[in-house]
Design a protein around this motif. Structure first.
Motif, PDB file in Angstrom:
ATOM      1  N   HIS A   1       5.137   5.689  -4.657  1.00 30.61           N
ATOM      2  CA  HIS A   1       6.017   5.390  -5.786  1.00 30.61           C
ATOM      3  C   HIS A   1       6.357   6.665  -6.564  1.00 30.61           C
ATOM      4  O   HIS A   1       5.500   7.536  -6.772  1.00 30.61           O
TER       5      HIS A   1
ATOM      6  N   ARG B   1       2.611   1.656  -3.371  1.00 30.67           N
ATOM      7  CA  ARG B   1       1.692   2.158  -4.396  1.00 30.67           C
ATOM      8  C   ARG B   1       1.445   3.666  -4.225  1.00 30.67           C
ATOM      9  O   ARG B   1       1.430   4.419  -5.197  1.00 30.67           O
ATOM     10  N   ASP B   2       1.288   4.117  -2.967  1.00 28.31           N
ATOM     11  CA  ASP B   2       0.981   5.527  -2.725  1.00 28.31           C
ATOM     12  C   ASP B   2       2.201   6.429  -2.870  1.00 28.31           C
ATOM     13  O   ASP B   2       2.063   7.595  -3.258  1.00 28.31           O
TER      14      ASP B   2
ATOM     15  N   THR C   1       2.217  -2.386 -10.254  1.00 33.81           N
ATOM     16  CA  THR C   1       1.702  -1.411 -11.210  1.00 33.81           C
ATOM     17  C   THR C   1       0.214  -1.669 -11.411  1.00 33.81           C
ATOM     18  O   THR C   1      -0.320  -2.668 -10.935  1.00 33.81           O
ATOM     19  N   GLU C   2      -0.459  -0.746 -12.093  1.00 33.42           N
ATOM     20  CA  GLU C   2      -1.893  -0.856 -12.294  1.00 33.42           C
ATOM     21  C   GLU C   2      -2.224  -0.756 -13.779  1.00 33.42           C
ATOM     22  O   GLU C   2      -1.491  -0.125 -14.545  1.00 33.42           O
TER      23      GLU C   2
ATOM     24  N   GLU D   1       9.583  10.456  -2.038  1.00 35.58           N
ATOM     25  CA  GLU D   1      10.684   9.585  -2.461  1.00 35.58           C
ATOM     26  C   GLU D   1      11.444   9.040  -1.258  1.00 35.58           C
ATOM     27  O   GLU D   1      11.783   7.851  -1.208  1.00 35.58           O
TER      28      GLU D   1
ATOM     29  N   ASP E   1       6.716   7.258  -9.604  1.00 35.32           N
ATOM     30  CA  ASP E   1       5.876   7.498 -10.782  1.00 35.32           C
ATOM     31  C   ASP E   1       4.598   8.243 -10.418  1.00 35.32           C
ATOM     32  O   ASP E   1       4.063   9.020 -11.221  1.00 35.32           O
ATOM     33  N   LYS E   2       4.109   8.005  -9.212  1.00 37.67           N
ATOM     34  CA  LYS E   2       2.861   8.631  -8.775  1.00 37.67           C
ATOM     35  C   LYS E   2       3.113   9.988  -8.133  1.00 37.67           C
ATOM     36  O   LYS E   2       2.192  10.796  -7.984  1.00 37.67           O
ATOM     37  N   ASN E   3       4.367  10.235  -7.728  1.00 37.96           N
ATOM     38  CA  ASN E   3       4.715  11.492  -7.064  1.00 37.96           C
ATOM     39  C   ASN E   3       5.955  12.110  -7.694  1.00 37.96           C
ATOM     40  O   ASN E   3       7.002  12.243  -7.039  1.00 37.96           O
TER      41      ASN E   3
ATOM     42  N   LYS F   1       0.835  -1.197   0.000  1.00 36.03           N
ATOM     43  CA  LYS F   1       0.000   0.000   0.000  1.00 36.03           C
ATOM     44  C   LYS F   1       0.872   1.251   0.000  1.00 36.03           C
ATOM     45  O   LYS F   1       0.626   2.204  -0.753  1.00 36.03           O
TER      46      LYS F   1
ATOM     47  N   ASN G   1       8.481  14.843  -5.983  1.00 35.14           N
ATOM     48  CA  ASN G   1       8.155  14.941  -4.558  1.00 35.14           C
ATOM     49  C   ASN G   1       9.255  14.237  -3.762  1.00 35.14           C
ATOM     50  O   ASN G   1       9.259  13.027  -3.607  1.00 35.14           O
TER      51      ASN G   1
END
Length: 412
Positions: free
Chosen positions: A38, A35-36, A164-165, A49, A40-42, A32, A45
């Protein structure tokens, strides 16, 4: 990072789990966070990281039974200060007395289950040295020798699991589909091939730890190993860093791979791709890749396990008089015969029109429901009134009988 810095880190807090958390709970918490947080999602940031790195470090230790046991023992023993003042075997230590001195208490006897070796003299290596060597030696190139015994061989570390999603349509979830996956991860620098030095040059052996990546440090009556501060545990000094990775040996890479999403995948299902995760270090095996599948809703169909569902609105005359309905499937259409007097809510089964797997095939479940009109024309109202007046069957016969009985008995 010193051993003190290491044991003061609370890996359980980093993952948000208790010290008694089970392996599945630790794994779930890490995934979790990964995923939050990662990159790639941030993007950009730094705080996310750093938290991502901290969670990965915590998971690397707590997901391995051996590492976790060593970490717990080292943290409990050293943080508690329970052994301050005791001398080591073979000579009097700071706390020599009834339990210290020659022939007295040997701390290594207590730590023998952690692989402790006998220390020479009051400050001999062993005990905590072995515990921390086990923790810090993973990927560091071997521990320093000394009384703890010899130089340790470098051990490969498995690569981290990645997640990944992917989003697919409802039709694709039923039939299966091949999708591309774009992954961002840390990988070996292609310029220096993981050496960290500019091509044409080579790192030199660290003069402090002599290439082991570890040094021994005495503290009180015992000693322990820790990563060499001069080379940061790598065992080598890079005088001319690689211009691409700047001596880090790894860089952020993007790779694309394709995978087959099998027929019948459900919304939220996680598919494991063994060996497709982050590459291992020092010859260690790669991690696994987990693909979380999101399925878009369909405008007509629903799903119950391997069966597809469809609700078909009908009129009262169609149910009362009977009719033939033409209903869609995912790959065509079928006709359903509705016999006179069919009740609203009845289900019809269309064999083989559901999810098709290798070993079984689901069905299409069609439910007919009366659609009550919101507005009626004058002619329709007159016709319904006439029908109601001529209707002799009581659809609520049991309820009517029960009410009559209560009224006769004087019930309220």
């Amino acid at each position: 990072m010193s051993a003190k810095d290491y044991y003061e880190k609370d890996f359980y807090t980093e993952l948000g789990v208790s010290k008694t958390a089970t392996a599945p709970e630790i794994k779930k918490a890490y995934r979790k966070l990964a995923r939050d947080l990662h990159p790639d999602k941030n993007p950009g940031n730094k705080q996310a990281e750093e938290k991502f790195k901290a969670a990965s470090e915590a998971y690397d230790v707590l997901s391995d039974d051996t590492k976790r046991k060593e970490y717990d023992e080292a943290r409990d023993l050293m943080a508690s200060g329970a052994f301050r003042g005791f001398g080591g075997a073979g000579g009097p230590g700071p706390g020599a007395g009834p339990m210290g001195g020659a022939g007295g208490f040997d701390i290594n006897d207590l730590l023998r289950n952690a692989g402790a070796g006998g220390g020479a003299g009051g400050g001999g290596a062993g005990g905590f040295s072995d515990i921390f060597s086990g923790l810090f030696n993973r990927g560091a190139g071997g521990a320093a020798g000394g009384a703890a015994g010899g130089q340790r061989a470098q051990r490969g570390r498995p690569g981290a699991d990645l997640e990944t999603e992917v989003r697919i349509s409802f039709d694709q979830s039923v039939t299966g589909v091949t999708v591309p996956l774009r992954l961002t991860e840390r990988g070996t620098c292609d310029t220096c091939h993981g050496i960290g030095a500019r091509p044409g040059t080579t790192p030199r052996e660290c003069p402090v730890c002599h290439g082991s990546g570890m040094t021994n440090r005495n503290q009180g009556s015992f000693a322990f190993s820790e990563p060499c501060n001069n080379c940061h545990g790598t065992g080598s000094i890079i005088d001319d860093p690689c211009p691409t990775c700047h001596g880090e040996r790894t860089v952020t890479k993007t790779r694309t791979l394709t995978t087959r999403i099998p027929a019948g995948v459900a919304d939220g299902q996680r598919i494991k791709l063994a060996g497709k995760g982050e590459p291992g270090l020092a010859g260690g095996p790669p991690g696994d890749l987990f693909v979380v599948v999101h399925v878009s809703a369909h405008e007509l169909f629903g799903r119950s396990e391997d069966n597809l569902t469809l609700t078909v609105p009908v009129t009262f005359p169609e149910l009362a008089l009977g009719t033939t309905l033409r209903v869609p499937t995912l790959d065509g259409a079928v006709s359903l015969r509705v016999v006179p007097g069919t009740a609203s809510g009845r289900k019809f089964r269309v064999k083989g029109a559901g999810v098709k797997r290798k070993d079984r095939t689901g069905d299409l479940i069609v439910t007919v429901e009366v659609a009550v009109p919101q507005r009626l024309s004058s002619a329709a109202q007159e016709a319904l009134t006439t029908f109601a007046e001529e209707q002799t069957d009581d659809p609520r016969e049991a309820i009517t009988r029960a009410l009559a009985s209560r009224d006769a008995g004087g019930g309220s």
